[in-house]
Design a protein around this motif. Structure first.
Motif, short mmCIF file in Angstrom:
data_model
loop_
_atom_site.label_atom_id
_atom_site.label_comp_id
_atom_site.label_asym_id
_atom_site.label_seq_id
_atom_site.Cartn_x
_atom_site.Cartn_y
_atom_site.Cartn_z
N ALA A 208 -37.89 -39.99 20.21
CA ALA A 208 -37.06 -39.23 21.14
C ALA A 208 -35.57 -39.55 20.93
O ALA A 208 -35.20 -40.70 20.72
N ILE A 209 -34.75 -38.52 20.98
CA ILE A 209 -33.29 -38.66 20.85
C ILE A 209 -32.69 -37.93 22.04
O ILE A 209 -33.02 -36.77 22.32
N ASP A 210 -31.80 -38.60 22.76
CA ASP A 210 -31.18 -38.02 23.95
C ASP A 210 -30.13 -36.98 23.60
O ASP A 210 -29.49 -37.05 22.54
N GLU A 211 -29.90 -36.08 24.52
CA GLU A 211 -28.84 -35.07 24.37
C GLU A 211 -27.49 -35.77 24.26
O GLU A 211 -27.21 -36.74 24.95
N GLY A 212 -26.64 -35.29 23.34
CA GLY A 212 -25.31 -35.86 23.14
C GLY A 212 -25.25 -36.95 22.08
O GLY A 212 -24.17 -37.36 21.68
N ALA A 213 -26.41 -37.42 21.62
CA ALA A 213 -26.43 -38.48 20.60
C ALA A 213 -26.08 -37.92 19.23
O ALA A 213 -26.37 -36.76 18.93
N ARG A 214 -25.43 -38.73 18.40
CA ARG A 214 -25.14 -38.34 17.02
C ARG A 214 -26.44 -38.40 16.23
O ARG A 214 -27.24 -39.32 16.39
N ILE A 215 -26.64 -37.42 15.36
CA ILE A 215 -27.86 -37.34 14.55
C ILE A 215 -27.51 -37.13 13.09
O ILE A 215 -26.38 -36.77 12.74
N ARG A 216 -28.52 -37.36 12.22
CA ARG A 216 -28.39 -37.09 10.78
C ARG A 216 -29.66 -36.37 10.35
O ARG A 216 -30.77 -36.74 10.73
N VAL A 217 -29.51 -35.35 9.53
CA VAL A 217 -30.65 -34.56 9.05
C VAL A 217 -31.31 -35.29 7.88
O VAL A 217 -30.63 -35.67 6.92
N ILE A 218 -32.65 -35.46 7.96
CA ILE A 218 -33.38 -36.12 6.86
C ILE A 218 -34.33 -35.16 6.14
O ILE A 218 -34.81 -35.46 5.05
N ALA A 219 -34.61 -34.01 6.75
CA ALA A 219 -35.47 -33.01 6.10
C ALA A 219 -35.11 -31.63 6.62
O ALA A 219 -34.61 -31.48 7.74
N HIS A 220 -35.38 -30.62 5.80
CA HIS A 220 -35.03 -29.24 6.13
C HIS A 220 -36.25 -28.39 5.81
O HIS A 220 -36.67 -28.32 4.66
N ALA A 221 -36.80 -27.73 6.82
CA ALA A 221 -37.97 -26.87 6.61
C ALA A 221 -37.73 -25.53 7.29
O ALA A 221 -37.81 -25.43 8.52
N GLY A 222 -37.41 -24.51 6.50
CA GLY A 222 -37.12 -23.20 7.06
C GLY A 222 -35.84 -23.25 7.87
O GLY A 222 -34.81 -23.69 7.40
N SER A 223 -35.94 -22.84 9.12
CA SER A 223 -34.76 -22.88 9.98
C SER A 223 -34.71 -24.14 10.82
O SER A 223 -33.76 -24.37 11.54
N ARG A 224 -35.73 -24.98 10.73
CA ARG A 224 -35.78 -26.22 11.51
C ARG A 224 -35.34 -27.40 10.64
O ARG A 224 -35.51 -27.40 9.43
N VAL A 225 -34.81 -28.41 11.31
CA VAL A 225 -34.41 -29.64 10.62
C VAL A 225 -35.06 -30.83 11.30
O VAL A 225 -35.24 -30.84 12.51
N LYS A 226 -35.39 -31.82 10.49
CA LYS A 226 -35.90 -33.09 11.02
C LYS A 226 -34.74 -34.05 11.05
O LYS A 226 -34.01 -34.19 10.05
N VAL A 227 -34.53 -34.73 12.18
CA VAL A 227 -33.36 -35.58 12.35
C VAL A 227 -33.76 -36.98 12.81
O VAL A 227 -34.87 -37.20 13.29
N VAL A 228 -32.82 -37.89 12.59
CA VAL A 228 -32.92 -39.25 13.12
C VAL A 228 -31.59 -39.55 13.80
O VAL A 228 -30.58 -38.91 13.53
N ALA A 229 -31.64 -40.54 14.68
CA ALA A 229 -30.39 -40.97 15.32
C ALA A 229 -29.48 -41.57 14.27
O ALA A 229 -29.92 -42.36 13.44
N ASP A 230 -28.21 -41.16 14.28
CA ASP A 230 -27.25 -41.64 13.30
C ASP A 230 -26.72 -42.98 13.75
O ASP A 230 -26.14 -43.11 14.84
#
Length: 157
Positions: free
Chosen positions: A133-155
């Motif tokens: 889970a990542i809270d709203e407003g947190a900085r993120i980084r994209v680790i995967a890209h599938a179609g129009s969705r992205v997989k992210v982790v907390a930066d």
């Protein structure tokens, strides 16, 4: 004036059909794409409108045909060049978002969420998901890209 109204009406109908279901003549290999249904519809509509306006202005009918024909040809050429330019500029492949950073605009979980990315051409929000889970407003980084969705982790940087 009736021929101008008929041609213009047919052009408008073809234009509406092309806009709703796609280019009608796109499936025919005529002149390596030299004939575009959308461009033809634009030319026909301009021919009808220009001819009707010229004929109603009191000029001789021959001048209505000359003016309408010249403007229709010009409109057709501009439309074909514009369509070709747009087709060349779009490669159909979206740029990868892997490595981009951004902000979570909604809480993100394995079920989903939303992010706003800081990359070039990233003007809209994207659907996102994460393993944790990542809270709203947190900085993120994209680790995967599938179609129009992205997989992210907390930066962490």
């Amino acid at each position: 004036m009736l021929p101008f109204l008929i041609v213009g009406g047919l052009g408008l109908a073809l234009l509406l059909i092309s806009l709703v279901i796609g280019d009608v003549l796109d499936h025919f290999e005529i002149g390596d794409g030299a004939i575009s249904g959308t461009a033809l519809a634009i030319g026909m509509t301009v021919f009808g409108a220009a001819g009707a306006l010229t004929a109603s202005s009191g000029l001789e009918l021959v001048w209505a045909y000359v003016v309408a024909g010249a403007l229709a040809i010009a409109a057709y050429v501009v439309a074909v060049l514009t369509v070709r330019s747009l087709a060349r500029s779009s490669d159909g492949e979206p740029a990868s978002a892997v490595g981009l950073t951004g902000v979570a605009t909604a809480s993100i979980s394995p079920a989903g969420g939303e992010v706003s990315l800081d990359g070039p051409g990233e003007m809209e929000r994207r659907l996102a998901y994460a393993d944790a889970a990542i809270d709203e407003g947190a900085r993120i980084r994209v680790i995967a890209h599938a179609g129009s969705r992205v997989k992210v982790v907390a930066d962490q940087s």
